[in-house]
Design an enzyme around this catalytic site. Structure first.
Site, PDB file in Angstrom:
ATOM      1  CG  ASP A  46      -1.974   1.068   1.172  1.00  0.00           C
ATOM      2  OD1 ASP A  46      -2.627   1.201   0.124  1.00  0.00           O
ATOM      3  OD2 ASP A  46      -2.141   1.788   2.171  1.00  0.00           O
ATOM      4  CG  LEU A  49     -10.232   8.274   1.995  1.00  0.00           C
ATOM      5  CD1 LEU A  49     -10.470   9.549   2.792  1.00  0.00           C
ATOM      6  CD2 LEU A  49     -11.260   8.154   0.882  1.00  0.00           C
ATOM      7  NE  ARG A  50      -1.094   5.704   1.902  1.00  0.00           N
ATOM      8  CZ  ARG A  50      -1.205   5.077   3.065  1.00  0.00           C
ATOM      9  NH1 ARG A  50      -1.556   3.808   3.105  1.00  0.00           N
ATOM     10  NH2 ARG A  50      -0.984   5.709   4.191  1.00  0.00           N
ATOM     11  N   GLY A  51      -5.790   5.482  -2.339  1.00  0.00           N
ATOM     12  CA  GLY A  51      -5.966   5.289  -3.773  1.00  0.00           C
ATOM     13  C   GLY A  51      -6.384   6.568  -4.467  1.00  0.00           C
TER      14      GLY A  51
END
Length: 334
Positions: A191, A272-274
């Site tokens: 991630d 919400l990193r995407g």
């Protein structure tokens, strides 16, 4: 001194080269994970890109590549104030490396010879403001993975041991490569990579011949080969620098933000990193192309690289991650 293979001369592997360029424009994207066959130019690409980039300005003698004297850590005891230029650092983190080698440790030689308690910087110090490259990243030991996760989160290396209390900046572009057949990457580290690309050996004979031809020319006629490609690398460098300057002037509409959110929601990516990575990467693409604003086309171009490694497993869907992302992109951004 022999320079790395020119970045512009690398044949094919367009997605990998694009990902490398985008992280050079905006290191905040978070690095690149390259999975695929051996001998497909993974390590060549990262060294070539670092050599292509302009040198960084550092304080002479500073072990963490500080750009000014006030940013040099106190423990470094830098004795001179000269600002010099150095190539963008590329530091290899080998498998089996010890924790002391990564984060730094007590300088045993000074401790024994003079009784002085001094800090010997590790690989994270050398990689600051550059690239940290990990080959076979999926085989990295768990305790080293944990260290990298901590530093990637904070941008700072903290060493509290053997009577030492040391802090120094450790901001770098993390580039990892590996073969998925040899083991999977821990989800926590997976991630942390902003982009993920898949590479493979070229399947057509003409491309393979061109790879051989260029590599042979590099080894047999180094001066002539470098002279031929130096100008192309210089032009690419200028485009990267122009894109860096253009990043903060780009307009980003709410429609683009909605596209990013809808894509990640449709794919079921955690957190919400995407969305944030997709936005940053789309902006870097737009800046590289010299656009005035980020558009849906920019999001579409980079969606696979930004999202394929963030998908939840679906036992009912046998399609690969790239196919799944492509399918959802076509549905959401039709």
């Amino acid at each position: 001194m022999t320079q790395p293979f020119p970045f512009s001369a690398i044949v094919g592997q367009e997605e990998m080269k694009q990902a490398m360029i985008l992280t050079a424009i905006d290191p905040g994207i978070g690095g690149v994970l390259v999975f695929g066959d051996r001998g497909t130019g993974k390590s060549t690409a990262v060294r070539a890109l670092a050599a292509l980039l302009p040198p960084i300005k550092v304080v002479a003698g500073c072990p963490v590549n500080s750009p000014s004297l006030d940013r040099c850590p106190d423990w470094a005891h830098v004795g001179q104030h000269d600002i010099v230029e150095r190539p963008t650092p590329v530091v290899d983190l080998p498998l089996g490396v010890t924790e002391d080698r990564v984060v730094g440790a007590l300088d045993i030689e000074k401790a024994l010879s003079s009784g002085e308690k001094a800090f010997e910087p590790g690989l994270l110090a050398r990689a600051n403001r550059g690239y940290l490259y990990i080959d076979e990243v999926n085989l990295l030991e768990d305790h080293i993975v944990d260290l990298l996760l901590d530093v990637a989160q904070s941008g700072e290396n903290v060493v509290e041991r053997e009577g030492l209390s040391i802090r120094h900046p450790a901001r770098f572009v993390l580039v990892g490569s590996g073969n998925p057949e040899e083991g999977e990457l821990r989800p926590q580290l997976l991630d942390r990579f902003g982009l993920s690309v898949e590479v493979a050996s070229p399947k057509d004979i003409d491309t393979r011949i061109e790879v051989i031809r260029r590599r042979d020319a590099y080894e047999m006629d180094y001066d002539g080969f470098m002279g031929k490609w130096r100008q192309e690398d210089a032009e690419l460098r200028d485009r990267i620098l122009a894109a860096r300057a253009h990043l903060n002037t780009l307009k980003t509409s709410d429609a683009v933000l909605r596209d990013c959110a809808e894509l990640c929601l449709a794919l079921g990516s955690d957190g919400l990193r995407g969305e944030l990575t997709l936005l940053k990467t789309s902006r870097a693409v737009a800046a590289f192309e010299g656009a005035e604003e980020v558009t849906r086309d920019h999001v579409r171009k980079i969606a696979s690289s930004a999202l394929r490694h963030r998908l939840r497993r679906d036992p009912l869907d046998e399609a690969g991650s790239t196919t799944r992302v492509t399918r959802v992109v076509e549905e959401v951004l039709a």
